[in-house]
Design an enzyme around this catalytic site. Structure first.
Site, mmCIF file in Angstrom:
data_model
loop_
_atom_site.group_PDB
_atom_site.id
_atom_site.type_symbol
_atom_site.label_atom_id
_atom_site.label_comp_id
_atom_site.label_asym_id
_atom_site.label_seq_id
_atom_site.Cartn_x
_atom_site.Cartn_y
_atom_site.Cartn_z
ATOM 1 N N GLN A 108 -11.553 11.852 -39.270
ATOM 2 C CA GLN A 108 -10.172 11.983 -39.744
ATOM 3 C C GLN A 108 -9.385 10.695 -39.460
ATOM 4 O OE1 GLN A 108 -8.433 14.152 -41.526
ATOM 5 N NE2 GLN A 108 -10.214 15.466 -41.886
ATOM 6 N N SER A 109 -9.909 9.589 -39.945
ATOM 7 C CA SER A 109 -9.306 8.279 -39.675
ATOM 8 C C SER A 109 -8.087 8.015 -40.555
ATOM 9 C CB SER A 109 -10.351 7.181 -39.911
ATOM 10 O OG SER A 109 -9.755 5.904 -39.907
ATOM 11 N N ASN A 110 -6.941 7.814 -39.907
ATOM 12 C CA ASN A 110 -5.739 7.386 -40.634
ATOM 13 C C ASN A 110 -5.938 5.985 -41.198
ATOM 14 O OD1 ASN A 110 -4.215 9.747 -39.947
ATOM 15 N ND2 ASN A 110 -3.851 8.865 -37.924
ATOM 16 N N ALA A 112 -8.733 4.568 -42.230
ATOM 17 C CA ALA A 112 -9.581 4.595 -43.419
ATOM 18 C C ALA A 112 -8.770 4.994 -44.639
ATOM 19 C CB ALA A 112 -10.745 5.564 -43.207
#
Length: 371
Positions: A108-110, A112
């Protein structure tokens, strides 16, 4: 900040007799802006972001007056702190003739998500490598939230197991793309290198100019710290303008010693890249890593309580991985008297509310009611 917001903010403040200090700070901020202007930068964010009081929270906690720097309002794909870094990183990619962007992060990378959006905006191919750091196979976690937006922005998304050497994986993909005639540009996780950190050197300048403009003396600035680029940029920026703001990172990933060492190293490299003669003391780098819980991306009771509290009292949304744990730290430390003697403490909101949709069950929210 728009003119109307400036007036509203000014109405809530008591101006201080410190014009000489303000003039000196303004001069140093101007000098820093000139230094930053040497670097290529592409406009991606809605800047400056607002600076707002959190008076209901302040009243509940009984400590200093709390403020929020709204970097969740940077605009790019629902906003977040990575946008500031990407303004410099994407400009560097353009300068190098790149046609493809590669980056990596946790599921859940912001970072990315914002990188995929920036690459789409600049007409570049985008490849996202996501590391499974939690072991969760919940469909909401691995397909919704930021992951949904990655794909909606047209990125190819691939998964790697926890503990994978993600830098090596990105380089292997880059080599494959080069063989296909592409010109890839690798952005490190979190956008955290000396180029990306310039975004938060600039944020330090922006915040001090905002505060000076309305007569606000900031005693402390608190934020979540993970890949180290945000904190390193702030450390370097505050050093460059000789600010006495107490900066505290709330760790979301690494133990304190490792986190502070990463930040210190990158802050030094950022100042060198900036061409600044300013110095940073090791004691200027502070990280409290008591709020990580079982690990990166794994919810904690304190984080859940903090997110609910701010949603219900200030109408603000934070994320469960990063800003939520930072907020937990701010609230708990305020209650424990850590900021006693201070009048104004700012929390840097790094965004990421899209990740909430990857954790729908942790909040134990009620369903529909029958009227």
């Amino acid at each position: 900040m728009e003119k109307g917001a400036d007036v509203a903010l000014t109405d809530q403040l008591v101006r201080r007799d410190g014009s000489d200090n303000s003039d000196l700070a303004a001069s140093r901020c101007k000098d820093l802006a000139i230094q930053l202007a040497k670097f290529p930068r592409v406009a991606l964010g809605h800047l400056p972001t607002p600076l707002e009081p959190m008076d209901r929270l302040s009243e509940m906690l009984g400590g200093p007056r709390l403020w929020v720097k709204r970097d969740d309002c940077t605009g790019l794909s629902s906003g977040g702190n990575k946008t500031r870094k990407l303004e410099y990183l994407m400009a560097d990619a353009q300068t190098k003739g790149a046609d493809t962007i590669i980056t990596q992060g946790a599921t859940q990378s912001n970072h990315a998500r914002q990188t995929a959006a920036a690459a789409a905006k600049l007409c570049m191919a985008r490849h996202i490598l996501l590391e499974d750091r939690t072991g969760s196979n919940d469909a909401s976690y691995i397909l919704s939230g930021n992951v949904l937006l990655d794909r909606l922005h047209g990125a190819t998304v691939s998964k790697r197991s926890g503990g994978t050497d993600m830098n090596a994986e990105m380089e292997a993909l880059a080599e494959k793309l080069r063989e296909e005639g592409k010109t890839p540009y690798i952005i490190p996780g979190g956008g955290s290198n000396a180029i990306g950190a310039l975004g938060y050197v600039n944020c330090a300048r922006e915040l001090v100019e905002q505060a000076n403009g309305v007569g606000l003396k900031i005693d402390a600035l608190v934020h979540a710290t993970g890949s180290s680029g945000t904190q390193a940029g702030l450390v370097a920026g505050l050093a460059a303008i000789e600010s006495d703001i107490h900066l505290l990172g709330i760790g979301v990933r690494a133990p304190q010693e490792k986190q502070e060492a990463m930040v210190y190293d990158l802050a030094l490299r950022t100042l060198a890249h900036l061409g600044s003669s300013s110095e940073i003391a090791r004691s200027d780098v502070r990280a409290n890593c008591d709020y990580i819980g079982a690990g990166y991306g794994i919810p904690t009771e304190g984080m859940v309580a903090a997110l609910k509290l701010l949603a219900e009292t200030e109408g603000l949304l934070f994320d469960p991985v990063y800003s939520g744990k930072g907020l937990d730290g701010l609230i708990d430390l305020t209650r424990k008297g850590h900021f006693d003697g201070m009048e104004n403490v700012v929390f840097l909101h790094t965004g990421g509310s899209a990740a909430l949709f990857g954790y729908p069950e942790i909040f134990d929210l009620p369903g529909y009611v029958t009227n």
